[in-house]
Design a protein around this motif. Structure first.
Motif, PDB file in Angstrom:
ATOM      1  N   ALA A  19      14.493   5.290 143.127  1.00 34.79           N
ATOM      2  CA  ALA A  19      14.860   3.906 142.823  1.00 34.79           C
ATOM      3  C   ALA A  19      16.265   3.593 143.326  1.00 34.79           C
ATOM      4  O   ALA A  19      16.522   2.498 143.848  1.00 34.79           O
ATOM      5  CB  ALA A  19      14.760   3.651 141.326  1.00 34.79           C
ATOM      6  N   ARG A  20      17.173   4.553 143.187  1.00 31.74           N
ATOM      7  CA  ARG A  20      18.535   4.333 143.693  1.00 31.74           C
ATOM      8  C   ARG A  20      18.531   4.204 145.216  1.00 31.74           C
ATOM      9  O   ARG A  20      19.258   3.372 145.777  1.00 31.74           O
ATOM     10  CB  ARG A  20      19.456   5.479 143.250  1.00 31.74           C
ATOM     11  N   PHE A  21      17.729   5.019 145.880  1.00 32.90           N
ATOM     12  CA  PHE A  21      17.608   4.916 147.332  1.00 32.90           C
ATOM     13  C   PHE A  21      17.108   3.530 147.733  1.00 32.90           C
ATOM     14  O   PHE A  21      17.651   2.886 148.653  1.00 32.90           O
ATOM     15  CB  PHE A  21      16.664   5.995 147.861  1.00 32.90           C
ATOM     16  N   ILE A  26      17.180  -0.038 150.986  1.00 40.03           N
ATOM     17  CA  ILE A  26      16.124  -0.970 151.365  1.00 40.03           C
ATOM     18  C   ILE A  26      16.387  -2.385 150.850  1.00 40.03           C
ATOM     19  O   ILE A  26      16.140  -3.374 151.561  1.00 40.03           O
ATOM     20  CB  ILE A  26      14.762  -0.475 150.852  1.00 40.03           C
ATOM     21  N   ARG A  27      16.895  -2.495 149.648  1.00 39.74           N
ATOM     22  CA  ARG A  27      17.113  -3.814 149.036  1.00 39.74           C
ATOM     23  C   ARG A  27      17.948  -4.754 149.906  1.00 39.74           C
ATOM     24  O   ARG A  27      17.567  -5.928 150.094  1.00 39.74           O
ATOM     25  CB  ARG A  27      17.774  -3.641 147.667  1.00 39.74           C
ATOM     26  N   PRO A  28      19.079  -4.317 150.467  1.00 38.02           N
ATOM     27  CA  PRO A  28      19.870  -5.246 151.285  1.00 38.02           C
ATOM     28  C   PRO A  28      19.101  -5.813 152.480  1.00 38.02           C
ATOM     29  O   PRO A  28      19.297  -6.974 152.848  1.00 38.02           O
ATOM     30  CB  PRO A  28      21.045  -4.373 151.744  1.00 38.02           C
ATOM     31  N   PHE A  31      16.707  -8.468 151.058  1.00 37.56           N
ATOM     32  CA  PHE A  31      17.369  -9.589 150.410  1.00 37.56           C
ATOM     33  C   PHE A  31      18.035 -10.531 151.406  1.00 37.56           C
ATOM     34  O   PHE A  31      18.092 -11.739 151.173  1.00 37.56           O
ATOM     35  CB  PHE A  31      18.398  -9.083 149.403  1.00 37.56           C
ATOM     36  N   TYR A  32      18.550  -9.986 152.494  1.00 41.67           N
ATOM     37  CA  TYR A  32      19.386 -10.808 153.359  1.00 41.67           C
ATOM     38  C   TYR A  32      18.771 -11.127 154.719  1.00 41.67           C
ATOM     39  O   TYR A  32      19.361 -11.883 155.491  1.00 41.67           O
ATOM     40  CB  TYR A  32      20.745 -10.132 153.542  1.00 41.67           C
ATOM     41  N   SER A  33      17.609 -10.575 155.018  1.00 34.11           N
ATOM     42  CA  SER A  33      16.953 -10.930 156.273  1.00 34.11           C
ATOM     43  C   SER A  33      16.437 -12.366 156.186  1.00 34.11           C
ATOM     44  O   SER A  33      15.798 -12.747 155.207  1.00 34.11           O
ATOM     45  CB  SER A  33      15.781  -9.988 156.546  1.00 34.11           C
ATOM     46  N   PRO A  34      16.693 -13.186 157.191  1.00 37.43           N
ATOM     47  CA  PRO A  34      16.261 -14.592 157.141  1.00 37.43           C
ATOM     48  C   PRO A  34      14.747 -14.713 157.289  1.00 37.43           C
ATOM     49  O   PRO A  34      14.110 -13.930 157.991  1.00 37.43           O
ATOM     50  CB  PRO A  34      16.985 -15.221 158.333  1.00 37.43           C
ATOM     51  N   LEU A  35      14.182 -15.710 156.614  1.00 33.25           N
ATOM     52  CA  LEU A  35      12.745 -15.953 156.703  1.00 33.25           C
ATOM     53  C   LEU A  35      12.454 -16.831 157.922  1.00 33.25           C
ATOM     54  O   LEU A  35      12.000 -17.966 157.812  1.00 33.25           O
ATOM     55  CB  LEU A  35      12.237 -16.613 155.424  1.00 33.25           C
ATOM     56  N   THR A  36      12.702 -16.292 159.086  1.00 32.82           N
ATOM     57  CA  THR A  36      12.453 -16.996 160.342  1.00 32.82           C
ATOM     58  C   THR A  36      11.246 -16.372 161.032  1.00 32.82           C
ATOM     59  O   THR A  36      10.889 -15.215 160.769  1.00 32.82           O
ATOM     60  CB  THR A  36      13.676 -16.884 161.275  1.00 32.82           C
ATOM     61  N   TYR A 210      14.148  -3.525 144.646  1.00 30.99           N
ATOM     62  CA  TYR A 210      14.133  -3.770 146.084  1.00 30.99           C
ATOM     63  C   TYR A 210      13.340  -4.993 146.528  1.00 30.99           C
ATOM     64  O   TYR A 210      13.434  -5.417 147.686  1.00 30.99           O
ATOM     65  CB  TYR A 210      13.651  -2.538 146.845  1.00 30.99           C
ATOM     66  N   ILE A 211      12.567  -5.619 145.662  1.00 30.02           N
ATOM     67  CA  ILE A 211      11.771  -6.771 146.069  1.00 30.02           C
ATOM     68  C   ILE A 211      12.550  -8.058 145.787  1.00 30.02           C
ATOM     69  O   ILE A 211      12.945  -8.313 144.650  1.00 30.02           O
ATOM     70  CB  ILE A 211      10.432  -6.798 145.310  1.00 30.02           C
ATOM     71  N   PRO A 212      12.767  -8.907 146.801  1.00 27.72           N
ATOM     72  CA  PRO A 212      13.510 -10.158 146.604  1.00 27.72           C
ATOM     73  C   PRO A 212      12.626 -11.246 145.992  1.00 27.72           C
ATOM     74  O   PRO A 212      12.255 -12.221 146.643  1.00 27.72           O
ATOM     75  CB  PRO A 212      13.960 -10.519 148.020  1.00 27.72           C
TER      76      PRO A 212
END
Length: 321
Positions: A19-21, A26-28, A31-36, A210-212
């Motif tokens: 979970a820490r990994f 993975i979370r960043p 979370f920050y990849s644009p939905l393009t 990890y899920i946005p």
């Protein structure tokens, strides 16, 4: 009927480390990849390289099937007895990423322990296809199984996350079109509501490892691009659930889509549909998919397999008779 919810206590050191990994590596990205469209197309890399990390057993056979515009594959683990059980599996991935390869090991493990074969559907996704196409492809997967002669009482529709959404909508659409109901539904950390307003205030919506989950509102606009103004949302939680077969759900206690799983349990109870929701302490989103590193994942898969064996027919005793 009251919602049937089971609390599963205990979280291993391996699960906490993983979970820490996921949180810090993975979370960043998610979370920050644009939905393009470009980002959505790039997400295919997950499916392309998945076999390097998750190898199937040597005696498992994979058979590709072209379905006209999309495809699927049969997953046939070694040692399956020929019980006639079939799992129609619909992978998760937010309707834009993941695919047959990312979920092949999970499907293999569930099928092997269920003494079943699995038919996994690579339904069309964003950015090339809206949600309506994904739902149509999933329903076609079920229709094809029926046309091939597989008995509905031997078919279980299963899916994780977005695939859980499709597992419910496939069964519901099948019933509305006069198809026989499947034997059961398995939904792992399912998303069941496209309306993010109520979910937004849930404590774990923004704290999921990890899920946005908070980005589902933006994703909804892309999924419903072909919908007409005023069309109702196709959320399975808002449909008439009364004739659904038995349902089995699993979710982690601290993930954002726990809200969806509990909501669906309430709606299933109100519709008098037999169901069970297992809430596993501190587990991450769709933790059975990581059974190779999370011990509780294998335990959860054994629970899934038990449900599939108990729900389908003929049962071993019936077959012997």
């Amino acid at each position: 009927m009251e919602p049937v919810i089971e609390e599963r206590p205990g979280c291993s050191k391996q699960a906490r480390r993983f979970a820490r990994f996921m949180r810090y590596v993975i979370r960043p990205i998610f979370f920050y990849s644009p939905l393009t469209p470009a980002m959505l197309r790039a997400a295919v890399v997950l499916d392309v390289f998945a076999p390097l990390l998750m190898r199937r057993a040597r005696d498992t056979r994979i058979e590709r099937v072209d379905l006209g515009g999309f495809h699927g594959e049969w997953v046939r683990p070694g040692g399956v007895s020929g019980s006639g059980r079939v799992i129609l599996f619909l992978h998760g991935g937010g309707f834009f990423c993941c695919g047959l390869r990312t979920h092949r090991k999970l499907v293999e493990r569930i099928a092997q322990r269920s003494d079943a074969v699995a038919f996994s559907v690579a339904y069309r996704q964003l950015p090339g296809a809206p949600l309506s196409t994904s739902m149509a492809d999933a329903l076609d997967g079920y229709r094809i199984l029926l046309e091939q002669g597989h008995a509905p009482q031997n078919i279980v529709i299963a899916g994780d996350s977005a695939g859980g959404f499709l597992a419910f909508t496939t069964a519901l659409k099948a019933l509305r079109r006069g198809f026989p109901a499947p034997a059961g539904i398995v939904a792992l950390s399912p998303m069941v509501d496209l309306d993010h307003e109520a979910r937004a205030s849930y404590p774990f919506t923004t704290k999921d490892v990890y899920i946005p989950v908070h980005r589902l509102e933006g994703l909804k606009k892309l999924l419903l691009a072909d919908a007409m103004d005023g069309d109702p949302l196709p959320s399975p939680c808002d449909q008439d659930l009364r004739n659904l077969p038995p349902v089995f759900m699993q979710v982690g206690s601290r993930e954002g889509l726990r809200w969806d799983a509990e909501l669906m349990a309430e709606r299933l109870a109100a519709a008098d549909v037999p169901h069970r929701l297992q809430i596993w302490e501190d587990q991450i989103h769709v933790f059975p998919a990581f059974a190779g590193v999370i011990p509780e994942g294998l335990q959860a898969i054994d629970e899934i397999a038990a449900f599939i064996r108990e729900t389908t027919y003929p049962k071993p005793a019936d077959a012997a008779a």
